[in-house]
Design a protein around this motif. Sequence first.
Motif, PDB file in Angstrom:
ATOM      1  N   LEU A 165     115.770  18.276  77.779  1.00  0.00           N
ATOM      2  CA  LEU A 165     114.245  18.650  77.463  1.00  0.00           C
ATOM      3  C   LEU A 165     114.184  18.569  76.027  1.00  0.00           C
ATOM      4  CD1 LEU A 165     113.679  21.425  79.903  1.00  0.00           C
ATOM      5  CD2 LEU A 165     112.943  18.975  80.220  1.00  0.00           C
ATOM      6  N   LEU A 166     115.137  19.275  75.358  1.00  0.00           N
ATOM      7  CA  LEU A 166     114.753  19.227  73.706  1.00  0.00           C
ATOM      8  C   LEU A 166     114.760  17.603  73.288  1.00  0.00           C
ATOM      9  CD1 LEU A 166     117.214  22.019  72.837  1.00  0.00           C
ATOM     10  CD2 LEU A 166     114.847  22.026  72.596  1.00  0.00           C
ATOM     11  N   GLU A 167     115.659  16.843  73.644  1.00  0.00           N
ATOM     12  CA  GLU A 167     115.647  15.399  73.375  1.00  0.00           C
ATOM     13  C   GLU A 167     114.260  14.813  73.552  1.00  0.00           C
ATOM     14  OE1 GLU A 167     117.491  13.576  71.750  1.00  0.00           O
ATOM     15  OE2 GLU A 167     119.517  14.482  71.574  1.00  0.00           O
ATOM     16  N   ALA A 168     113.419  15.440  74.670  1.00  0.00           N
ATOM     17  CA  ALA A 168     112.300  14.662  74.912  1.00  0.00           C
ATOM     18  C   ALA A 168     111.118  15.553  74.122  1.00  0.00           C
ATOM     19  CB  ALA A 168     112.116  15.087  76.363  1.00  0.00           C
ATOM     20  N   ASP A 169     111.531  16.235  73.355  1.00  0.00           N
ATOM     21  CA  ASP A 169     110.642  17.117  72.395  1.00  0.00           C
ATOM     22  C   ASP A 169     109.763  17.998  73.168  1.00  0.00           C
ATOM     23  OD1 ASP A 169     111.231  15.740  69.890  1.00  0.00           O
ATOM     24  OD2 ASP A 169     110.144  13.979  70.533  1.00  0.00           O
ATOM     25  N   VAL A 170     110.243  18.662  74.184  1.00  0.00           N
ATOM     26  CA  VAL A 170     109.481  19.781  74.775  1.00  0.00           C
ATOM     27  C   VAL A 170     109.917  21.047  73.642  1.00  0.00           C
ATOM     28  CG1 VAL A 170     109.559  21.297  76.577  1.00  0.00           C
ATOM     29  CG2 VAL A 170     109.942  19.111  76.915  1.00  0.00           C
ATOM     30  N   ALA A 223     108.943   7.147  73.681  1.00  0.00           N
ATOM     31  CA  ALA A 223     108.771   8.580  73.682  1.00  0.00           C
ATOM     32  C   ALA A 223     108.862   9.207  74.769  1.00  0.00           C
ATOM     33  CB  ALA A 223     107.644   9.109  72.687  1.00  0.00           C
ATOM     34  N   ARG A 224     109.725  10.470  75.120  1.00  0.00           N
ATOM     35  CA  ARG A 224     109.407  10.611  76.394  1.00  0.00           C
ATOM     36  C   ARG A 224     108.610  11.651  76.748  1.00  0.00           C
ATOM     37  NH1 ARG A 224     115.241  11.290  76.921  1.00  0.00           N
ATOM     38  NH2 ARG A 224     115.019  13.011  78.413  1.00  0.00           N
ATOM     39  N   GLY A 225     107.735  12.089  75.629  1.00  0.00           N
ATOM     40  CA  GLY A 225     106.643  12.863  75.723  1.00  0.00           C
ATOM     41  C   GLY A 225     106.392  14.275  76.275  1.00  0.00           C
ATOM     42  N   GLY A 226     107.650  14.998  75.664  1.00  0.00           N
ATOM     43  CA  GLY A 226     107.710  16.171  75.834  1.00  0.00           C
ATOM     44  C   GLY A 226     106.425  17.242  75.477  1.00  0.00           C
ATOM     45  N   ALA A 227     105.896  16.649  74.536  1.00  0.00           N
ATOM     46  CA  ALA A 227     104.716  17.160  73.809  1.00  0.00           C
ATOM     47  C   ALA A 227     103.735  17.582  74.841  1.00  0.00           C
ATOM     48  CB  ALA A 227     104.377  16.236  72.518  1.00  0.00           C
ATOM     49  N   ALA A 228     103.505  16.666  75.897  1.00  0.00           N
ATOM     50  CA  ALA A 228     102.597  17.013  76.908  1.00  0.00           C
ATOM     51  C   ALA A 228     102.632  18.474  77.499  1.00  0.00           C
ATOM     52  CB  ALA A 228     102.522  15.886  77.878  1.00  0.00           C
ATOM     53  N   LEU A 229     104.085  18.624  77.626  1.00  0.00           N
ATOM     54  CA  LEU A 229     104.282  20.015  78.371  1.00  0.00           C
ATOM     55  C   LEU A 229     104.001  20.939  77.516  1.00  0.00           C
ATOM     56  CD1 LEU A 229     105.628  21.299  80.814  1.00  0.00           C
ATOM     57  CD2 LEU A 229     107.712  20.846  79.682  1.00  0.00           C
ATOM     58  N   SER A 230     104.280  20.901  76.226  1.00  0.00           N
ATOM     59  CA  SER A 230     104.141  21.996  75.154  1.00  0.00           C
ATOM     60  C   SER A 230     102.568  22.183  74.978  1.00  0.00           C
ATOM     61  CB  SER A 230     104.695  21.739  73.842  1.00  0.00           C
ATOM     62  OG  SER A 230     106.037  21.282  73.954  1.00  0.00           O
ATOM     63  N   ILE A 285     109.869  12.731  81.185  1.00  0.00           N
ATOM     64  CA  ILE A 285     110.598  13.786  80.363  1.00  0.00           C
ATOM     65  C   ILE A 285     112.336  13.844  80.804  1.00  0.00           C
ATOM     66  CG2 ILE A 285     110.846  16.062  79.863  1.00  0.00           C
ATOM     67  CD1 ILE A 285     107.706  16.355  79.902  1.00  0.00           C
ATOM     68  N   LEU A 286     112.512  13.766  82.363  1.00  0.00           N
ATOM     69  CA  LEU A 286     113.838  13.881  82.713  1.00  0.00           C
ATOM     70  C   LEU A 286     114.462  12.578  82.743  1.00  0.00           C
ATOM     71  CD1 LEU A 286     113.204  16.405  85.407  1.00  0.00           C
ATOM     72  CD2 LEU A 286     114.570  16.889  83.318  1.00  0.00           C
ATOM     73  N   GLY A 287     113.607  11.550  82.177  1.00  0.00           N
ATOM     74  CA  GLY A 287     114.474  10.189  82.140  1.00  0.00           C
ATOM     75  C   GLY A 287     114.715   9.595  83.556  1.00  0.00           C
ATOM     76  N   MET A 288     113.658  10.160  84.421  1.00  0.00           N
ATOM     77  CA  MET A 288     113.887   9.310  85.831  1.00  0.00           C
ATOM     78  C   MET A 288     112.917   8.001  86.207  1.00  0.00           C
ATOM     79  SD  MET A 288     112.942  13.263  87.751  1.00  0.00           S
ATOM     80  CE  MET A 288     112.968  12.209  89.247  1.00  0.00           C
ATOM     81  N   GLY A 289     112.579   7.430  84.893  1.00  0.00           N
ATOM     82  CA  GLY A 289     111.894   6.152  85.254  1.00  0.00           C
ATOM     83  C   GLY A 289     110.441   6.760  85.792  1.00  0.00           C
ATOM     84  N   ASP A 290     109.710   5.822  85.843  1.00  0.00           N
ATOM     85  CA  ASP A 290     108.221   5.639  85.840  1.00  0.00           C
ATOM     86  C   ASP A 290     107.643   4.868  87.008  1.00  0.00           C
ATOM     87  OD1 ASP A 290     105.591   6.444  85.919  1.00  0.00           O
ATOM     88  OD2 ASP A 290     105.516   5.992  83.592  1.00  0.00           O
ATOM     89  N   VAL A 291     108.159   4.903  88.166  1.00  0.00           N
ATOM     90  CA  VAL A 291     107.988   3.965  89.410  1.00  0.00           C
ATOM     91  C   VAL A 291     106.288   4.021  89.515  1.00  0.00           C
ATOM     92  CG1 VAL A 291     108.167   3.640  91.888  1.00  0.00           C
ATOM     93  CG2 VAL A 291     110.042   4.425  90.550  1.00  0.00           C
ATOM     94  N   VAL A 292     105.565   5.140  89.443  1.00  0.00           N
ATOM     95  CA  VAL A 292     104.262   5.269  89.698  1.00  0.00           C
ATOM     96  C   VAL A 292     103.555   4.434  88.705  1.00  0.00           C
ATOM     97  CG1 VAL A 292     102.368   6.863  89.918  1.00  0.00           C
ATOM     98  CG2 VAL A 292     104.397   7.520  90.553  1.00  0.00           C
ATOM     99  N   SER A 293     103.908   4.473  87.492  1.00  0.00           N
ATOM    100  CA  SER A 293     103.002   3.397  86.676  1.00  0.00           C
ATOM    101  C   SER A 293     103.481   1.998  86.793  1.00  0.00           C
ATOM    102  CB  SER A 293     103.151   3.943  85.284  1.00  0.00           C
ATOM    103  OG  SER A 293     104.323   3.854  84.785  1.00  0.00           O
ATOM    104  N   LEU A 294     104.575   1.983  87.128  1.00  0.00           N
ATOM    105  CA  LEU A 294     105.301   0.408  87.684  1.00  0.00           C
ATOM    106  C   LEU A 294     104.032  -0.265  88.574  1.00  0.00           C
ATOM    107  CD1 LEU A 294     106.996  -1.768  87.038  1.00  0.00           C
ATOM    108  CD2 LEU A 294     108.534  -0.881  88.644  1.00  0.00           C
ATOM    109  N   VAL A 295     104.123   0.717  89.720  1.00  0.00           N
ATOM    110  CA  VAL A 295     103.069   0.131  90.902  1.00  0.00           C
ATOM    111  C   VAL A 295     101.727   0.241  90.344  1.00  0.00           C
ATOM    112  CG1 VAL A 295     102.219   1.127  93.002  1.00  0.00           C
ATOM    113  CG2 VAL A 295     104.882   1.350  92.474  1.00  0.00           C
ATOM    114  N   GLU A 296     101.358   1.000  89.425  1.00  0.00           N
ATOM    115  CA  GLU A 296     100.117   0.862  89.047  1.00  0.00           C
ATOM    116  C   GLU A 296      99.687  -0.259  88.310  1.00  0.00           C
ATOM    117  OE1 GLU A 296      98.724   4.365  86.878  1.00  0.00           O
ATOM    118  OE2 GLU A 296      98.370   5.387  88.975  1.00  0.00           O
ATOM    119  N   LYS A 297     100.672  -0.590  87.424  1.00  0.00           N
ATOM    120  CA  LYS A 297     100.506  -2.085  86.694  1.00  0.00           C
ATOM    121  C   LYS A 297     100.543  -3.096  87.813  1.00  0.00           C
ATOM    122  CE  LYS A 297     103.038  -0.703  82.277  1.00  0.00           C
ATOM    123  NZ  LYS A 297     102.294  -1.515  81.267  1.00  0.00           N
TER     124      LYS A 297
END
Lengths: 484, 311
Positions: free
Chosen positions: A38-43, A269-276, A309-321
């Motif tokens: 989480l820290l690596e992801a900038d949360v 970027a993993r986008g942890g800022a979103a959470l903060s 953020i957890l590095g799980m990949g982004d299947v949803v946006s792949l499908v959206e694309k």
Amino acid sequence: MFEMLTDRVGKSLRNLSGRGRISESNVREAMDGVRTALLEADVHHEVVDSLCEEVVTEALGREVTKSLKPGEEMIGVVHDKLVELMGPDASPPMWVEPGPTIVMLCGLQGSGKTTTCGKLAARWKNEGRKVLVAAADLQRPAAVEQLQTVVQGVESTGRGSGQVAFHGEPERCAEFGRAVGEAVTVCRNAINRARDEGHEVVLLDTAGRLHVDDELMGELEAIQTAVRPHRILLVVDAMSGQDAVDSARAFHQRLEVDGVILSKFDSDARGGAALSVRRVTGAPIVHLGVGEHSDQLEDFHAERVAGRILGMGDVVSLVEKARDEVDEAEAQKMAVKLAEGRMTMDDFLSQIKAIRRMGPIKQLLGMLPGMGAALKDMPIDEKQFDRVEAIIGSMTKTERTDPDRIERSRAKRIAAGSGTARDEVSRLMKQFDGMSQMAKSMLGPDGTPREQPAIPGLPGVGKGNTQIKSRRAGAKRGKGKKRR
Amino acid sequence: MGLFRRATDALRSGLTKTRTALTGVFGALAGRKIDEEALQAIEASLLRADVGPALTKSLIESLRTAWRQGTVTTGEEARDHLANDLRERLGDHRGSITRADQGPTVLLVVGVNGAGKTTSIAKLAKRFSAEGKVVLAAADTFRAGAVHQLEVWAERLGVDIIKGKEGADPAAVAWDGAEAAVARNADFLIVDTAGRLHVQEELMRQLSKIKDILGRVIPNAPHESLLVLDATAGQNGLRQAEHFLAAAAIDGIVLAKLDGTARGGVALSIREHTGVPVKFVGTGERPEDLEVFDPEPYVDALLGLDDGSTE
């Protein structure tokens, strides 16, 4: 990354389990990997600490310690927590009757306000609205011109029946520190003009600032007091670090932000800022900026960002694309063709082109769960696709519809014509054959999959959009429940 | 000496917030014995400054070892220990740039969108025009208004500018800029480039091309490639540095926007992992707000060690 994380957490729990019961302190120890991720992801570190604490409590409550897969179970808890913290997804836009609806955009310097302005204008144009964009950034040299160019681009090439007009008063620009106060006048003038000309929405692009700059923050407040915007949106760079919390807090304290747009989300970027930022302002994240073009603005989904953020990949946006690039009817037609083994080289080419339009292959593969880390340093040769396109381009019309006709001399000609080697041509032919065979065996005569869906989201293979829908519904169903 | 004093002052004022944060911790620890709780507070401060989990961990571990061995017991000792550690990791690389043996020295400035490239270039132009004739090449032909933005700066600073049309090939603009710099006997050529995310491979390749083109007109150019890094950047800053190092062989970093509340601590990780040092820091919006990066005052300011006059 995600698998790594799950493994690591799982292993540290399991190693200990051999020695007897897993205790609370073992769970805490296992959380160390999550914390680092989480820290690596900038949360923000305080958010990380409180989140980890909540996860431990919840994990113990769910009796993670007795689970067969404690690692997965715990990551599941973390994921759910992240989604909970970032959700709920997008609040509805607030349109005022009678108009114009006034929307004010603010953010740090370089966060991407002007680009975002163009994207919002393009979106509203596409919805058929009449938009007026006002340049209230009189500080940065040429900011007015930049916005004007962006707005003109949207008006001339943007989709939809709406209209986008520009309001700028470049003569009011001044050197640093001297234009304060002028911005209020520009905003007022823009709103009056919008009333006269019947625009439904006025979008105010304000000057960027470091929030420590009291003078300019004062200008934003002055604009807010003078024009009372209905909606204030804060643009936050997805690549920002721990400071995102402080800046969002500063903007929120002075302006009461209604929504957040996370820009440059197409970076790695993993986008942890979103959470903060969500945590500090309480304002929902409404959009993600995913490119430099005016149509590259997406809706925010907490699930997606949590996964990233957890590095799980982004299947949803792949499908959206995939969905953006492929027309449903076309996909269906293609599936039937595939099933009947009637796919031609032209079809193959258009598939490749559709995939490439979705972005660099590496980036696409990176969206698949578990692939991100593996692909990080792997060279993927995009030029390979250029060569395939060149080879097909060098085929005659008959050869494309009936690739079986391509024998040695034709292959030789094609290789010469496309500037490739004979080997490459025959390799392509083999791949094409293999694909046709595979498709035939997997699809029923109507183009629907025989057993299981083939490759999710890959246009033309499998059921196209039917799968996309079920995927998305699945994602929604999973919300708030245990995930595996 | 006067210049150095000014540089230190500007850096200090830029780092006020950093100092406040860390002084906060060490202020509270002054005259106190170090314990586990204190170590955690120091750790939190480093994390907040974007030093990143891995490096923070190693800094804290080193401190903890010293504490257990009894070489560090008080807050002051902990502060000194950490300052030494940080200085050692940063090395001494104060802002010198490689210069051409003869002819114009070429600086190529790169970075992600919105990092502050154009403003930093204006500042570099201001700095180097004190030493000789500066020519700017506006090779950011992508972002609307970018060329004009640089033009405004050029006019304000009274330096020459070579520009291409919006949408023109940036490599061609770089070529023109290099030729003009030679023809006009310039001492410095500063090349602006379009902001690009480090993951955009095609644009990164274009950067390599611009670099090659410059070298074809002027031997060994660019002599100095600088990455402009936003001080607000998080851990992704390291990825940026790695990618720009691969594509443009960056020699140094301009840490922009250090006058905000951001600390730019990721620069430490960048130095550690890639060896690329910070050379300049941006401390304001005026053209004179660019200072040579000096690790001594940086670390001192970061930890609140500079002689008195904190707040």
